[in-house]
Design an enzyme around this catalytic site. Structure first.
Site, PDB file in Angstrom:
ATOM      1  N   ASP A  11       0.808  -1.164  -0.144  1.00  0.00           N
ATOM      2  CA  ASP A  11       0.008  -0.024  -0.082  1.00  0.00           C
ATOM      3  C   ASP A  11       0.665   1.317  -0.177  1.00  0.00           C
ATOM      4  O   ASP A  11       1.795   1.216   0.658  1.00  0.00           O
ATOM      5  CB  ASP A  11      -0.923   0.036   1.214  1.00  0.00           C
ATOM      6  CG  ASP A  11      -1.855   1.070   1.265  1.00  0.00           C
ATOM      7  OD1 ASP A  11      -3.004   0.948   0.408  1.00  0.00           O
ATOM      8  OD2 ASP A  11      -1.773   2.158   1.763  1.00  0.00           O
TER       9      ASP A  11
HETATM   10  C1  LIG Z   1       2.725   8.127  -5.674  1.00  0.00           C
HETATM   11  C2  LIG Z   1       2.355   7.311  -6.783  1.00  0.00           C
HETATM   12  C3  LIG Z   1       1.466   6.285  -6.510  1.00  0.00           C
HETATM   13  N1  LIG Z   1       1.156   5.439  -7.609  1.00  0.00           N
HETATM   14  C4  LIG Z   1       0.137   4.358  -7.532  1.00  0.00           C
HETATM   15  C5  LIG Z   1       0.652   3.079  -6.820  1.00  0.00           C
HETATM   16  C6  LIG Z   1      -0.557   2.473  -6.220  1.00  0.00           C
HETATM   17  O1  LIG Z   1      -1.185   1.603  -7.479  1.00  0.00           O
HETATM   18  C7  LIG Z   1      -1.741   3.699  -5.947  1.00  0.00           C
HETATM   19  C8  LIG Z   1      -1.898   3.863  -4.564  1.00  0.00           C
HETATM   20  O2  LIG Z   1      -2.865   2.724  -4.219  1.00  0.00           O
HETATM   21  P1  LIG Z   1      -2.653   1.558  -3.361  1.00  0.00           P
HETATM   22  O3  LIG Z   1      -4.113   1.475  -2.445  1.00  0.00           O
HETATM   23  O4  LIG Z   1      -1.393   1.570  -2.713  1.00  0.00           O
HETATM   24  O5  LIG Z   1      -2.867   0.497  -4.431  1.00  0.00           O
HETATM   25  P2  LIG Z   1      -3.881   0.170  -5.497  1.00  0.00           P
HETATM   26  O6  LIG Z   1      -5.271   0.369  -4.866  1.00  0.00           O
HETATM   27  O7  LIG Z   1      -3.694   0.530  -6.759  1.00  0.00           O
HETATM   28  O8  LIG Z   1      -3.851  -1.585  -5.760  1.00  0.00           O
HETATM   29  P3  LIG Z   1      -3.839  -2.738  -4.708  1.00  0.00           P
HETATM   30  O9  LIG Z   1      -4.461  -2.101  -3.446  1.00  0.00           O
HETATM   31  O10 LIG Z   1      -4.914  -3.673  -5.459  1.00  0.00           O
HETATM   32  O11 LIG Z   1      -2.635  -3.381  -4.359  1.00  0.00           O
HETATM   33  O12 LIG Z   1      -1.025   4.941  -6.593  1.00  0.00           O
HETATM   34  C9  LIG Z   1       1.788   5.337  -8.656  1.00  0.00           C
HETATM   35  O13 LIG Z   1       1.640   4.608  -9.690  1.00  0.00           O
HETATM   36  N2  LIG Z   1       2.830   6.384  -8.960  1.00  0.00           N
HETATM   37  C10 LIG Z   1       3.126   7.176  -8.098  1.00  0.00           C
HETATM   38  O14 LIG Z   1       3.865   8.004  -8.345  1.00  0.00           O
END
Ligand SMILES: Cc1cn([C@H]2C[C@H](O)[C@@H](COP(=O)(O)OP(=O)(O)OP(=O)(O)O)O2)c(=O)[nH]c1=O
EC number: 3.6.1.9
Length: 220
Positions: free
Chosen positions: A78
Site C-alpha cells: 500500500d
Molecule cells: C505516488 C504514486 C502512486 N502510484 C500508485 C501506486 C498504487 O497503485 C496507488 C496507490 O494505491 P494503493 O492502495 O497503494 O494500491 P492500488 O489500490 O493501486 O492497488 P492494490 O491495493 O490492489 O494493490 O498509487 C503510482 O502509480 N505512482 C506514483 O507516483
C-alpha cells in the site's frame, strides 16, 4: 512444505505492481484482495508513516479469507503520499485531484509504501512487513499542466493524484530515495522480506551497489 516451495501470489489490482514484481524473475499468480481498505483505514489511529504497512497487513488478512491464498506466499502493498504529516489518499474526484496537485506543487513530501509478505500454512498465519520512505520534490507545474494531466484520467487511481512514471506530466523535480517505492512496490524492501521466507530472486540485481536494485531505481 517449506516456504521456499510456496508459490507467490501478488494480491493487487495495480498493473504497475505486477510489472515491478516480474523483474524478480519469479513465477507468481495474481489475485485481488477483497474488502474496502478505505473503510478500514478510518479505524487507523497511528502515525501517517505507519498507514501503508497497516493497510498492506489489512489487505493480506482480507486475502486469507479467499481459498486461493492458502499455501501461497502472499504479497500485499500500500502506497501513501504524506504531506505535512497528513496522508493524502487517492482523489475522490477531479476537483479533489486538482486540490491535491496544487498542495504538492513545488514542495517536498514523502511517499511511504508498506509491503507485507505472509503465509497461511496448516492454519498458521506468518507475516513479515516493512515500509520504504522516499522524499519527493515536486516541480512548480502550472494550473494549465494540472488541468491537462487531470484530463488524461491518470491521477484518479493514484495516491496523491499523481504518477511519478507519467511521461506527459513528469511531476517530480527530484527524489531522494527509491523510485520503485514511489511507483508502488520497493523491490529492495520486498527482496529483504522474501529472504525471511527463504525465497530469493531468480534475476540478480547489482550486488556491488548500495541497493542491489538501484539500477531499477532512478535516484537523482
Ligand atoms: C505516488 C504514486 C502512486 N502510484 C500508485 C501506486 C498504487 O497503485 C496507488 C496507490 O494505491 P494503493 O492502495 O497503494 O494500491 P492500488 O489500490 O493501486 O492497488 P492494490 O491495493 O490492489 O494493490 O498509487 C503510482 O502509480 N505512482 C506514483 O507516483
Amino acid at each position: 512444505m517449506t516456504t521456499t516451495q510456496l508459490p507467490l501470489l501478488l494480491a493487487s489490482a495495480s498493473p504497475r505492481r505486477r510489472q515491478i514484481l516480474a523483474k524478480l524473475g519469479l513465477p507468481y499468480i495474481v489475485s485481488v484482495a477483497p474488502g474496502d481498505e478505505d473503510a478500514a483505514q478510518a479505524h487507523y489511529q497511528g502515525p501517517a508513516d505507519g498507514l501503508g504497512t497497516w493497510t498492506a497487513t489489512h489487505k493480506a488478512l482480507m486475502m486469507f479469507t479467499r481459498p486461493e491464498a492458502a499455501n501461497h506466499l502472499v504479497i500485499t502493498s500500500d502506497t501513501t503520499v504524506i504531506l505535512d504529516d497528513h496522508e493524502l489518499g487517492k482523489p475522490r474526484d477531479e476537483e479533489h485531484a486538482r486540490s491535491l496537485l496544487r498542495s504538492l506543487r513545488g514542495r517536498w513530501h514523502r511517499v511511504v509504501t508498506g509491503v507485507v509478505v505472509s503465509t497461511m500454512v496448516d492454519g498458521q498465519l506468518r507475516m513479515q512487513g516493512d515500509s520504504c520512505n522516499t522524499p519527493v520534490l515536486m516541480r512548480p507545474y502550472t494550473d494549465e499542466e494540472i488541468d491537462a494531466y487531470i484530463a488524461t484520467g491518470d491521477p484518479m487511481d493514484k495516491a496523491g493524484a499523481y504518477g511519478i512514471q507519467s511521461a506527459s506530466f513528469q511531476p517530480t523535480e527530484r527524489i531522494a530515495g527509491c523510485y520503485l517505492n514511489v511507483v508502488g512496490l520497493p523491490l529492495c524492501t520486498l527482496v529483504r522480506l522474501l529472504a525471511n521466507f527463504d525465497v530469493y530472486p531468480a534475476s540478480q540485481g547489482d550486488p556491488h551497489s548500495a541497493c542491489p536494485w538501484s539500477e531499477l531505481c532512478h535516484i537523482s
